[in-house]
Design an enzyme around this catalytic site. Structure first.
Site, PDB file in Angstrom:
ATOM      1  N   ARG A 106     -50.082  48.934 -53.011  1.00  0.00           N
ATOM      2  CA  ARG A 106     -49.623  47.328 -51.984  1.00  0.00           C
ATOM      3  C   ARG A 106     -48.904  46.489 -51.956  1.00  0.00           C
ATOM      4  NH1 ARG A 106     -55.516  44.495 -49.371  1.00  0.00           N
ATOM      5  NH2 ARG A 106     -55.836  46.245 -49.001  1.00  0.00           N
ATOM      6  N   HIS A 133     -50.966  49.789 -42.247  1.00  0.00           N
ATOM      7  CA  HIS A 133     -52.170  49.910 -43.167  1.00  0.00           C
ATOM      8  C   HIS A 133     -53.097  51.211 -42.525  1.00  0.00           C
ATOM      9  CE1 HIS A 133     -55.713  48.958 -46.365  1.00  0.00           C
ATOM     10  NE2 HIS A 133     -55.987  48.159 -45.145  1.00  0.00           N
ATOM     11  N   GLN A 136     -56.706  52.736 -43.378  1.00  0.00           N
ATOM     12  CA  GLN A 136     -57.359  52.031 -42.926  1.00  0.00           C
ATOM     13  C   GLN A 136     -57.086  52.618 -41.001  1.00  0.00           C
ATOM     14  OE1 GLN A 136     -59.171  48.909 -43.292  1.00  0.00           O
ATOM     15  NE2 GLN A 136     -60.299  49.865 -41.872  1.00  0.00           N
ATOM     16  N   ASP A 227     -59.659  41.931 -36.530  1.00  0.00           N
ATOM     17  CA  ASP A 227     -58.993  41.372 -37.776  1.00  0.00           C
ATOM     18  C   ASP A 227     -58.553  40.124 -37.967  1.00  0.00           C
ATOM     19  OD1 ASP A 227     -57.791  41.954 -40.394  1.00  0.00           O
ATOM     20  OD2 ASP A 227     -56.053  42.587 -39.718  1.00  0.00           O
ATOM     21  N   CYS A 267     -62.174  45.630 -40.285  1.00  0.00           N
ATOM     22  CA  CYS A 267     -61.334  46.049 -41.471  1.00  0.00           C
ATOM     23  C   CYS A 267     -62.222  45.605 -42.580  1.00  0.00           C
ATOM     24  CB  CYS A 267     -60.040  46.344 -41.098  1.00  0.00           C
ATOM     25  SG  CYS A 267     -59.251  44.763 -41.318  1.00  0.00           S
ATOM     26  N   ARG A 295     -63.778  54.622 -46.080  1.00  0.00           N
ATOM     27  CA  ARG A 295     -62.101  54.166 -46.566  1.00  0.00           C
ATOM     28  C   ARG A 295     -62.312  55.454 -47.416  1.00  0.00           C
ATOM     29  NH1 ARG A 295     -59.642  49.618 -46.074  1.00  0.00           N
ATOM     30  NH2 ARG A 295     -57.898  51.184 -47.336  1.00  0.00           N
TER      31      ARG A 295
HETATM   32  N1   CP Z   1     -60.158  46.602 -45.323  1.00  0.00           N
HETATM   33  C1   CP Z   1     -59.213  46.769 -46.624  1.00  0.00           C
HETATM   34  O1   CP Z   1     -58.150  47.074 -47.049  1.00  0.00           O
HETATM   35  O2   CP Z   1     -59.670  45.651 -47.399  1.00  0.00           O
HETATM   36  P1   CP Z   1     -59.374  45.306 -48.972  1.00  0.00           P
HETATM   37  O3   CP Z   1     -58.019  43.970 -48.085  1.00  0.00           O
HETATM   38  O4   CP Z   1     -60.375  44.927 -49.772  1.00  0.00           O
HETATM   39  O5   CP Z   1     -58.924  46.187 -49.537  1.00  0.00           O
HETATM   40  N1  NVA Z   2     -53.766  42.116 -41.948  1.00  0.00           N
HETATM   41  C1  NVA Z   2     -54.932  41.346 -42.811  1.00  0.00           C
HETATM   42  C2  NVA Z   2     -55.508  42.869 -43.069  1.00  0.00           C
HETATM   43  C3  NVA Z   2     -56.370  42.863 -44.432  1.00  0.00           C
HETATM   44  C4  NVA Z   2     -56.999  44.276 -45.049  1.00  0.00           C
HETATM   45  C5  NVA Z   2     -53.953  41.391 -44.382  1.00  0.00           C
HETATM   46  O1  NVA Z   2     -52.565  42.483 -43.843  1.00  0.00           O
HETATM   47  O2  NVA Z   2     -54.734  40.203 -44.891  1.00  0.00           O
END
Ligand code: CP
Ligand code: NVA
Length: 308
Positions: A106, A133, A136, A227, A267, A295
Site C-alpha cells: 500500500r 484499489h 477492494q 467513499d 469501502c 475482502r
Molecule cells: N477499505 C479499505 O481498504 O480499508 P482499510 O484502509 O482499513 O484497509
Molecule cells: N479512497 C480512500 C480509500 C480508503 C480505503 C483512500 O485512498 O484513502
C-alpha cells in the site's frame, strides 16, 4: 473441489491485470472459501505486507486470509525497516523476493508499486495506491454478485470523488460488462486514462456514465456506493473538498430515488454524515459490513491463485 487456477499475470497491480474469466473464477473461488467448501494448504508460504499508509481492513483481511490458507505474514513496517530510510525500491524488492513468496504493498504513487513489481521475482499485490484499489473492487463485485446472483441489468452508481476506489470499480465493471455511473461534482471526475481504457473494454457500449447530475445517476440504480471525499494523502484539501462535495451525501432522500432493491456499499473507513449518513450505513439496505468481510474471502481466492 474447485481448484485455484494460475493467473496469466504474475502480479495484481490493477483490475486490468485480470481477464473477465479470471475475475469470475476468483469470485467463484471466494464463494467456496466463504462456504468452507475448499481447503488449500499454503503451508510455509509467506506474505510480506508493506504499508506506507494506514489500514485496518486490507491489512487484517490479508493476515487472516493467509493464516486460513495455512501460510504466514510478515508486517514490514516502513518506519522500522530500512524502507522508511529511503532504501531504493529496486534493492528492497530484490531482497524481499528472496524471503517472501508474495508481497502486498500500500503506497502513494502507483509508479512506485510498478517499480516494486519490476524488480520483484515474486507476485506483487496492490493493497491500494493513489490510482487504484483493485482488491477492494474484487470484494465489491463479489458482494454485488451475492445480492443479485449475476451482473445482468445491475446498475452500479458511485457517488463521490473520482478516486482510486472509483477507478478500480470502473475498470473491473468494464471487464464484467456492468453499467457503472459516476456522479461527482465538476472537477472531480476520474482520470481520462481510466475512462478511455474502460470505454475500450466496453467496446463503445455506453455502459460508463460520468455525470455531475446526482439524480439522473441514481435513477434506476441497484447499487449506491460511496467513499470518503478526501483520500489518505489529501488531508490538506479536506476543507475545500467538504464544501465542493456538499449535496453528494448518500442519505434517505437519495436512496428513495434509486431502484427499490438498491443496496448500499462503502469501502470504509467512512466519515459518517459526510459522504453517507449514519442512518444509511445502519439501514437494512446496507451491505457494508458483508462487503468488508468479503475482502478476506476474495483475497484468499487471489492468494491461492497467485501462489498456485
Ligand atoms: N477499505 C479499505 O481498504 O480499508 P482499510 O484502509 O482499513 O484497509
Ligand atoms: N479512497 C480512500 C480509500 C480508503 C480505503 C483512500 O485512498 O484513502
Amino acid at each position: 473441489m474447485l481448484k485455484p487456477n494460475k493467473l496469466a499475470n504474475n502480479n495484481f497491480l490493477s483490475s486490468l491485470d485480470l481477464s473477465t474469466d479470471e475475475i469470475f473464477h476468483l469470485l467463484e473461488l471466494a464463494k467456496n472459501y466463504k462456504n468452507k467448501k475448499i481447503n488449500i494448504d499454503l503451508k510455509n508460504k509467506v506474505l510480506g505486507l508493506i504499508f506506507d499508509k494506514s489500514s485496518t481492513r486490507t491489512r487484517v483481511s490479508f493476515q487472516v486470509a493467509m493464516t486460513r490458507l495455512g501460510g504466514t505474514t510478515i508486517d514490514l513496517n516502513p518506519t522500522t525497516s530500512q524502507i522508511g530510510r529511503g532504501e531504493p525500491i529496486k534493492d528492497t524488492a530484490r531482497v524481499l523476493s528472496r524471503y517472501c513468496d508474495v508481497i502486498a504493498i500500500r503506497t502513494f504513487e502507483h509508479s512506485d508499486l510498478e517499480e516494486y513489481a519490476k524488480w520483484s521475482s515474486k507476485p506483487v499485490i496492490n493493497a491500494l495506491t493513489d490510482l487504484e484499489h483493485p482488491c477492494q473492487a474484487l470484494a465489491d463485485f463479489f458482494t454485488i454478485k451475492e445480492e443479485f446472483i449475476d451482473f445482468k441489468n445491475v446498475v452500479l452508481t458511485f457517488i463521490g470523488d473520482g478516486n482510486n476506489v472509483a477507478n478500480s470499480l470502473i475498470l473491473c465493471g468494464a471487464l464484467l460488462d456492468v453499467e457503472v455511473r459516476i456522479a461527482c461534482p465538476k472537477g472531480y471526475e476520474p482520470k481520462s486514462l481510466i475512462i478511455d481504457r474502460a470505454r475500450e473494454i466496453y467496446r463503445n457500449k455506453s455502459l460508463l456514465k460520468i455525470t455531475n447530475d446526482l439524480d439522473s445517476a441514481v435513477a434506476g440504480a441497484n447499487v449506491l456506493y460511496t467513499d470518503v471525499w478526501s483520500s489518505m494523502g489529501e488531508e490538506n484539501q479536506k476543507e475545500k473538498k467538504d464544501k465542493d462535495f456538499d449535496g453528494f451525501t448518500i442519505d434517505s432522500n437519495l436512496i428513495e430515488k434509486a431502484n427499490k432493491d438498491a443496496i448500499i456499499l462503502h469501502c470504509l473507513p467512512a466519515y459518517r454524515n459526510k459522504e453517507i449518513t449514519d442512518a444509511a450505513i445502519e439501514s437494512n439496505k446496507s451491505r457494508i459490513f458483508e462487503q468488508a468481510e468479503n475482502r478476506m474471502h476474495t483475497q484468499q481466492a487471489l492468494l491461492s491463485c497467485l501462489l498456485s
